[in-house]
Design a protein around this motif. Structure first.
Motif, short mmCIF file in Angstrom:
data_model
loop_
_atom_site.label_atom_id
_atom_site.label_comp_id
_atom_site.label_asym_id
_atom_site.label_seq_id
_atom_site.Cartn_x
_atom_site.Cartn_y
_atom_site.Cartn_z
N MET A 16 61.30 -22.61 -16.16
CA MET A 16 61.50 -24.06 -16.16
C MET A 16 62.83 -24.42 -15.47
O MET A 16 62.89 -25.40 -14.73
CB MET A 16 61.45 -24.60 -17.58
CG MET A 16 60.08 -24.48 -18.21
SD MET A 16 60.06 -24.97 -19.93
CE MET A 16 59.71 -26.70 -19.75
N THR A 28 59.82 -18.35 -20.26
CA THR A 28 59.41 -19.74 -20.03
C THR A 28 60.61 -20.60 -19.67
O THR A 28 60.56 -21.39 -18.72
CB THR A 28 58.69 -20.31 -21.28
OG1 THR A 28 57.56 -19.49 -21.57
CG2 THR A 28 58.25 -21.74 -21.06
N ALA A 73 61.00 -25.65 -23.58
CA ALA A 73 60.45 -24.31 -23.34
C ALA A 73 59.74 -23.76 -24.57
O ALA A 73 58.73 -23.06 -24.46
CB ALA A 73 61.55 -23.36 -22.89
N CYS A 109 58.77 -14.52 -24.69
CA CYS A 109 57.96 -15.59 -24.12
C CYS A 109 58.83 -16.83 -23.92
O CYS A 109 58.80 -17.46 -22.87
CB CYS A 109 56.78 -15.90 -25.03
SG CYS A 109 55.68 -17.18 -24.39
N TYR A 110 59.62 -17.17 -24.94
CA TYR A 110 60.52 -18.33 -24.84
C TYR A 110 61.50 -18.15 -23.69
O TYR A 110 61.69 -19.06 -22.87
CB TYR A 110 61.27 -18.54 -26.16
CG TYR A 110 62.35 -19.58 -26.03
CD1 TYR A 110 62.04 -20.93 -26.09
CD2 TYR A 110 63.67 -19.22 -25.81
CE1 TYR A 110 63.02 -21.89 -25.93
CE2 TYR A 110 64.65 -20.17 -25.64
CZ TYR A 110 64.32 -21.51 -25.70
OH TYR A 110 65.29 -22.46 -25.52
N SER A 169 56.31 -25.03 -24.72
CA SER A 169 55.51 -24.61 -23.56
C SER A 169 55.12 -23.13 -23.62
O SER A 169 54.22 -22.71 -22.90
CB SER A 169 56.31 -24.86 -22.27
OG SER A 169 56.59 -26.23 -22.14
N CYS A 170 55.78 -22.35 -24.44
CA CYS A 170 55.53 -20.91 -24.54
C CYS A 170 54.18 -20.66 -25.23
O CYS A 170 53.90 -21.24 -26.28
CB CYS A 170 56.67 -20.26 -25.31
SG CYS A 170 56.31 -18.63 -25.94
#
Length: 157
Positions: free
Chosen positions: A64, A60, A122, A56-57, A125-126
């Protein structure tokens, strides 16, 4: 808009047995890790949570960077999780992400600074990071470099 995800699992036996899961693109054997007294076959919840957080990181961060019009020459990630076992209580304590971003040789100092800032942003935001917030400490230690013309990277951050 909601997006449902499904998983089917089968467990064969007691604590030290194994099972399997099927979640569409993820099909694997599962068991308790050998480090925790299990058989250590297939994967386990600890690795899957780390995998979910790391992927996920990384996705993301890539999104970005793309939105910021930064096209890295290389983007890799090493992540590590720490699980504490005290009095037979298992606590997933920490995840550390160590992204390595290699920018193209013509990258500007401003792009370098932005890439480093996005590497930290990030994580927040994940959606997986947000899901475990307050329960698991997540730390990001990025290395941002600019590639040289001769293929060697110049560390800048």
């Amino acid at each position: 808009m909601k997006h449902p995800f499904h998983l089917k699992a089968v467990w064969n036996g007691g604590r030290n047995s194994e099972g399997h899961i099927d979640a569409g693109g993820l099909r694997t054997v599962i068991s308790i890790p050998q480090e925790m007294g299990g058989p250590g076959t297939g994967t386990n919840p600890d690795e899957m949570l780390l995998g979910a957080a790391a992927t996920c990181y990384l996705i993301t961060l890539a999104a970005m960077l793309e939105r910021s019009e930064i096209v890295p020459e290389g983007l890799t990630l090493a992540s590590e999780a720490t699980v504490d076992v005290t009095n037979n209580v298992f606590t997933y304590e920490q995840i550390v992400h160590k992204p390595s971003i290699v920018l193209q040789a013509d990258a500007t100092p401003a792009q370098l600074k932005l890439a480093e800032r996005l590497a930290h942003k990030a994580e927040a935001s994940c959606m997986i990071s947000r899901a475990v917030a307050g329960n698991v400490t997540i730390e990001t230690k990025p290395v941002v470099e600019i590639a040289r013309e001769n293929g060697q990277a110049r560390i800048e951050s």
